[in-house]
Scaffold this motif. Sequence first.
Motif, PDB file in Angstrom:
ATOM      1  N   ILE A  10       0.890  -1.130   0.131  1.00 21.53           N
ATOM      2  CA  ILE A  10      -0.106  -0.094  -0.087  1.00 21.53           C
ATOM      3  C   ILE A  10       0.975   1.143   0.188  1.00 21.53           C
ATOM      4  CG2 ILE A  10      -0.335   0.014   2.673  1.00 21.53           C
ATOM      5  CD1 ILE A  10      -3.136   1.193   1.702  1.00 21.53           C
ATOM      6  N   CYS A  11       0.339   2.121  -0.871  1.00 19.33           N
ATOM      7  CA  CYS A  11       1.232   3.394  -0.827  1.00 19.33           C
ATOM      8  C   CYS A  11       0.107   4.668  -0.952  1.00 19.33           C
ATOM      9  CB  CYS A  11       2.147   3.464  -1.886  1.00 19.33           C
ATOM     10  SG  CYS A  11       1.440   3.487  -3.716  1.00 19.33           S
ATOM     11  N   ARG A  12       0.697   5.716  -0.926  1.00 18.43           N
ATOM     12  CA  ARG A  12      -0.145   7.100  -0.905  1.00 18.43           C
ATOM     13  C   ARG A  12       0.432   8.118  -1.297  1.00 18.43           C
ATOM     14  NH1 ARG A  12      -1.320   9.132   5.440  1.00 18.43           N
ATOM     15  NH2 ARG A  12      -3.355  10.012   4.767  1.00 18.43           N
ATOM     16  N   ASN A  13      -0.349   9.140  -1.585  1.00 21.20           N
ATOM     17  CA  ASN A  13      -0.042  10.382  -2.330  1.00 21.20           C
ATOM     18  C   ASN A  13       1.328  10.965  -1.432  1.00 21.20           C
ATOM     19  OD1 ASN A  13       0.710  13.046  -2.452  1.00 21.20           O
ATOM     20  ND2 ASN A  13      -1.385  13.401  -3.656  1.00 21.20           N
TER      21      ASN A  13
ATOM     22  N   TYR B  80     -12.230  -2.636  -2.546  1.00 25.92           N
ATOM     23  CA  TYR B  80     -10.835  -3.339  -2.498  1.00 25.92           C
ATOM     24  C   TYR B  80     -10.848  -4.510  -1.286  1.00 25.92           C
ATOM     25  CZ  TYR B  80      -9.080   0.101  -5.977  1.00 25.92           C
ATOM     26  OH  TYR B  80      -8.904   0.615  -6.963  1.00 25.92           O
ATOM     27  N   ILE B  81     -11.741  -4.610  -0.528  1.00 26.78           N
ATOM     28  CA  ILE B  81     -12.041  -5.511   0.566  1.00 26.78           C
ATOM     29  C   ILE B  81     -12.113  -6.927  -0.490  1.00 26.78           C
ATOM     30  CG2 ILE B  81     -13.252  -6.523   2.449  1.00 26.78           C
ATOM     31  CD1 ILE B  81     -13.706  -3.867   3.343  1.00 26.78           C
ATOM     32  N   LYS B  82     -13.237  -6.821  -1.266  1.00 29.72           N
ATOM     33  CA  LYS B  82     -13.274  -8.087  -2.132  1.00 29.72           C
ATOM     34  C   LYS B  82     -11.915  -8.160  -3.068  1.00 29.72           C
ATOM     35  CE  LYS B  82     -16.867  -8.771  -4.932  1.00 29.72           C
ATOM     36  NZ  LYS B  82     -18.099  -8.771  -5.725  1.00 29.72           N
TER      37      LYS B  82
ATOM     38  N   GLU C   7      -7.351  11.323   6.133  1.00 27.65           N
ATOM     39  CA  GLU C   7      -7.914  12.052   4.961  1.00 27.65           C
ATOM     40  C   GLU C   7      -7.084  11.968   3.947  1.00 27.65           C
ATOM     41  OE1 GLU C   7      -9.457  15.708   6.271  1.00 27.65           O
ATOM     42  OE2 GLU C   7     -10.920  14.610   7.648  1.00 27.65           O
ATOM     43  N   VAL C   8      -7.717  12.301   2.692  1.00 26.67           N
ATOM     44  CA  VAL C   8      -6.812  12.626   1.623  1.00 26.67           C
ATOM     45  C   VAL C   8      -6.918  13.996   1.325  1.00 26.67           C
ATOM     46  CG1 VAL C   8      -6.940  12.335  -0.905  1.00 26.67           C
ATOM     47  CG2 VAL C   8      -7.543  10.161   0.508  1.00 26.67           C
TER      48      VAL C   8
ATOM     49  N   ASP D 196      -7.466   5.346  -3.184  1.00 28.71           N
ATOM     50  CA  ASP D 196      -8.511   4.305  -4.000  1.00 28.71           C
ATOM     51  C   ASP D 196      -9.228   3.574  -2.892  1.00 28.71           C
ATOM     52  OD1 ASP D 196      -7.430   5.103  -6.347  1.00 28.71           O
ATOM     53  OD2 ASP D 196      -6.268   3.201  -6.508  1.00 28.71           O
ATOM     54  N   LEU D 197      -8.538   3.024  -1.859  1.00 29.25           N
ATOM     55  CA  LEU D 197      -9.381   2.514  -0.648  1.00 29.25           C
ATOM     56  C   LEU D 197     -10.110   3.273   0.038  1.00 29.25           C
ATOM     57  CD1 LEU D 197      -6.909   0.147  -0.850  1.00 29.25           C
ATOM     58  CD2 LEU D 197      -7.188   0.059   1.701  1.00 29.25           C
ATOM     59  N   LYS D 198      -9.968   4.642   0.201  1.00 29.12           N
ATOM     60  CA  LYS D 198     -10.765   5.693   0.799  1.00 29.12           C
ATOM     61  C   LYS D 198     -12.106   5.752  -0.177  1.00 29.12           C
ATOM     62  CE  LYS D 198      -9.957   7.913   4.583  1.00 29.12           C
ATOM     63  NZ  LYS D 198     -10.837   8.142   5.695  1.00 29.12           N
TER      64      LYS D 198
END
Length: 301
Positions: free
Chosen positions: A130-133, A210-212, A268-269, A202-204
Amino acid sequence: TLQQTNWAGRRLVKYDGFWYQLPFFPPILSVQKYFRAKNRDIILASFPKSGTTWLKALTFSIVNRNDLNISLLTSNNPHELVPFLEFDLYLHQENPDLQHLSCPKIFSTHIPFKSLPESIRESKCKVIYICRNPLDQFISHLHFFLENTKKNDSVPLLELDEYFDMYCQGIHPFGPICDHMLGYWNAHLENLNKVLFLKYEDLKQDTAFYIKKIAEFLEYPFSVEEEKQGVIEEISRLCSFENLKNLEVNKTGHIGVVKKSSFFRKGEVGDWTNYITPAMAERFKKMMESKFEGSGLMFNI
Ligand code: A3P
């Protein structure tokens, strides 16, 4: 001898292209040398402050959903349920016995893909990254660092732009961030069944989707029956920022020297826009675009 630098009063060493905080460097070498991944193991990899805690909670809930174990999430911090290889298991022991951990074993790590032990690449174990901005990551990390740095520590607290300048040069624990992300991104492109690549944003936006996806990737797919019963929504709620942040177990106490509450800040994003000037963002963006050029990886800055 390894290149070293001073990062906010801490010593960082550079090894195979990445920077590590000195106390956690020997454990990383131990992980490389002794950790033997088994086919059923699950490895959660991330850059620090990119949604690791959330991914731990989600993965733990998905694989333990038919087991009473799932309720453990309400009485344990996610980091107690899914240990870090380098901060927990290999920190005090060079070659710890991992037999006692319940199966399937879920481990987490911030080690870059190229420096993972070979058995992770060679076994059939699954890797979720997992990564993030990166600008949100930077702000999140800065808060986390300050929150866990005692005032009487002999750490000179730098100004935000000094940290940022180092960040742009890649000087950050497990940095450079763009190289970290690219390592897992390329591994994902090479073998989609081996490495799942996720972004916090994306998860947010669509947690249930994404759980699926995680469940399918790990070969723990939801049955039609489960979907009808709302199991996915239940996992989403259980692992949500609001739910985890407000659990008694996550409000007080420490894991090592880290405050449990410091893993839940804002969730938050786009919080970076409150701290980083457009000129600073532009500098980072240029650097990021040149690193990511042609890779297909990008973040909105
Ligand atoms: P912020 O500091 O922006 O709030 P990590 O888990 O990798 O250490 O990352 C921590 C970041 O993820 C923090 O970001 C934290 O608030 C956020 N976070 C923690 N748990 C979360 C959850 N269940 N859902 C969404 N974000 C979460």
